[in-house]
Design a protein around this motif. Structure first.
Motif, PDB file in Angstrom:
ATOM      1  N   SER A  72       0.825  -1.209   0.000  1.00 24.25           N
ATOM      2  CA  SER A  72       0.000   0.000   0.000  1.00 24.25           C
ATOM      3  C   SER A  72       0.860   1.261   0.000  1.00 24.25           C
ATOM      4  CB  SER A  72      -0.967   0.005   1.186  1.00 24.25           C
ATOM      5  OG  SER A  72      -0.260   0.059   2.407  1.00 24.25           O
ATOM      6  N   CYS A  73       1.960   1.252   0.726  1.00 27.24           N
ATOM      7  CA  CYS A  73       2.869   2.402   0.743  1.00 27.24           C
ATOM      8  C   CYS A  73       3.539   2.572  -0.627  1.00 27.24           C
ATOM      9  CB  CYS A  73       3.921   2.245   1.835  1.00 27.24           C
ATOM     10  SG  CYS A  73       4.996   3.684   2.008  1.00 27.24           S
ATOM     11  N   HIS A  74       3.985   1.467  -1.208  1.00 29.45           N
ATOM     12  CA  HIS A  74       4.612   1.528  -2.526  1.00 29.45           C
ATOM     13  C   HIS A  74       3.639   2.073  -3.563  1.00 29.45           C
ATOM     14  CE1 HIS A  74       7.797  -1.763  -1.444  1.00 29.45           C
ATOM     15  NE2 HIS A  74       7.993  -0.624  -0.802  1.00 29.45           N
ATOM     16  N   GLN A  75       2.364   1.706  -3.444  1.00 32.99           N
ATOM     17  CA  GLN A  75       1.356   2.221  -4.377  1.00 32.99           C
ATOM     18  C   GLN A  75       1.151   3.722  -4.177  1.00 32.99           C
ATOM     19  OE1 GLN A  75      -1.780  -0.536  -3.353  1.00 32.99           O
ATOM     20  NE2 GLN A  75      -1.479  -1.687  -5.258  1.00 32.99           N
ATOM     21  N   ARG A  76       1.054   4.159  -2.927  1.00 34.45           N
ATOM     22  CA  ARG A  76       0.866   5.593  -2.642  1.00 34.45           C
ATOM     23  C   ARG A  76       2.033   6.420  -3.158  1.00 34.45           C
ATOM     24  NH1 ARG A  76      -0.467   3.757   2.331  1.00 34.45           N
ATOM     25  NH2 ARG A  76       1.477   4.496   3.232  1.00 34.45           N
ATOM     26  N   ARG A  77       3.247   5.923  -2.959  1.00 34.31           N
ATOM     27  CA  ARG A  77       4.447   6.662  -3.359  1.00 34.31           C
ATOM     28  C   ARG A  77       4.833   6.420  -4.816  1.00 34.31           C
ATOM     29  NH1 ARG A  77       7.686   8.661   0.801  1.00 34.31           N
ATOM     30  NH2 ARG A  77       6.873   8.234   2.875  1.00 34.31           N
ATOM     31  N   GLU A  78       4.132   5.465  -5.448  1.00 36.67           N
ATOM     32  CA  GLU A  78       4.441   5.077  -6.823  1.00 36.67           C
ATOM     33  C   GLU A  78       5.919   4.715  -6.978  1.00 36.67           C
ATOM     34  OE1 GLU A  78       2.921   8.136  -9.424  1.00 36.67           O
ATOM     35  OE2 GLU A  78       0.856   7.604  -8.937  1.00 36.67           O
ATOM     36  N   LYS A  79       6.410   3.954  -5.997  1.00 37.00           N
ATOM     37  CA  LYS A  79       7.803   3.528  -5.989  1.00 37.00           C
ATOM     38  C   LYS A  79       7.899   2.219  -5.220  1.00 37.00           C
ATOM     39  CE  LYS A  79      12.431   5.135  -4.951  1.00 37.00           C
ATOM     40  NZ  LYS A  79      13.265   6.246  -4.535  1.00 37.00           N
ATOM     41  N   GLY A  80       8.647   1.284  -5.771  1.00 36.59           N
ATOM     42  CA  GLY A  80       8.821  -0.003  -5.112  1.00 36.59           C
ATOM     43  C   GLY A  80       7.938  -1.064  -5.737  1.00 36.59           C
ATOM     44  N   PRO A  81       8.171  -2.317  -5.373  1.00 41.06           N
ATOM     45  CA  PRO A  81       7.410  -3.414  -5.970  1.00 41.06           C
ATOM     46  C   PRO A  81       5.956  -3.435  -5.508  1.00 41.06           C
ATOM     47  CG  PRO A  81       8.880  -4.252  -4.273  1.00 41.06           C
ATOM     48  CD  PRO A  81       9.182  -2.790  -4.440  1.00 41.06           C
ATOM     49  N   VAL A  82       5.056  -3.633  -6.465  1.00 38.88           N
ATOM     50  CA  VAL A  82       3.635  -3.758  -6.144  1.00 38.88           C
ATOM     51  C   VAL A  82       2.987  -4.947  -6.853  1.00 38.88           C
ATOM     52  CG1 VAL A  82       3.275  -1.321  -5.589  1.00 38.88           C
ATOM     53  CG2 VAL A  82       2.930  -2.096  -7.925  1.00 38.88           C
ATOM     54  N   GLN A  83       3.608  -5.424  -7.924  1.00 39.82           N
ATOM     55  CA  GLN A  83       3.069  -6.571  -8.651  1.00 39.82           C
ATOM     56  C   GLN A  83       3.620  -7.864  -8.038  1.00 39.82           C
ATOM     57  OE1 GLN A  83       0.742  -6.196 -11.071  1.00 39.82           O
ATOM     58  NE2 GLN A  83       0.896  -4.027 -10.552  1.00 39.82           N
TER      59      GLN A  83
END
Length: 78
Positions: free
Chosen positions: A46-57
């Motif tokens: 959820s943090c990676h999605q908010r920041r649009e950085k880091g693995p999410v898939q």
């Protein structure tokens, strides 16, 4: 799918949160309570999605190898 080893740089995450430990440690400094799949998915993704950085898939963390017809989690290289 088994244990998963992820590369993680604590200092980089501290820097991103301006040393706000409760961003990742809601119960206070120390180990994250009930750490596991559910906590990692809720907190990290959820943090990676908010920041649009880091693995999410899924495949960005869960590397799958097919050998002898079995699917297994392969540790992410450090």
């Amino acid at each position: 799918m088994g244990d998963l080893t992820l590369p993680f740089t604590h200092w980089a995450h501290q820097k991103l949160t301006d040393n706000n430990c409760t961003s990742c440690h809601p119960s206070g400094i120390g180990k994250i309570e009930n750490w596991g799949k559910e906590a990692a998915h809720a907190l990290c993704v959820s943090c990676h999605q908010r920041r649009e950085k880091g693995p999410v898939q899924c495949e960005e963390c869960h590397k799958v190898s097919v050998s002898r017809g079995l699917r297994e989690t392969v540790p992410t290289p450090r």
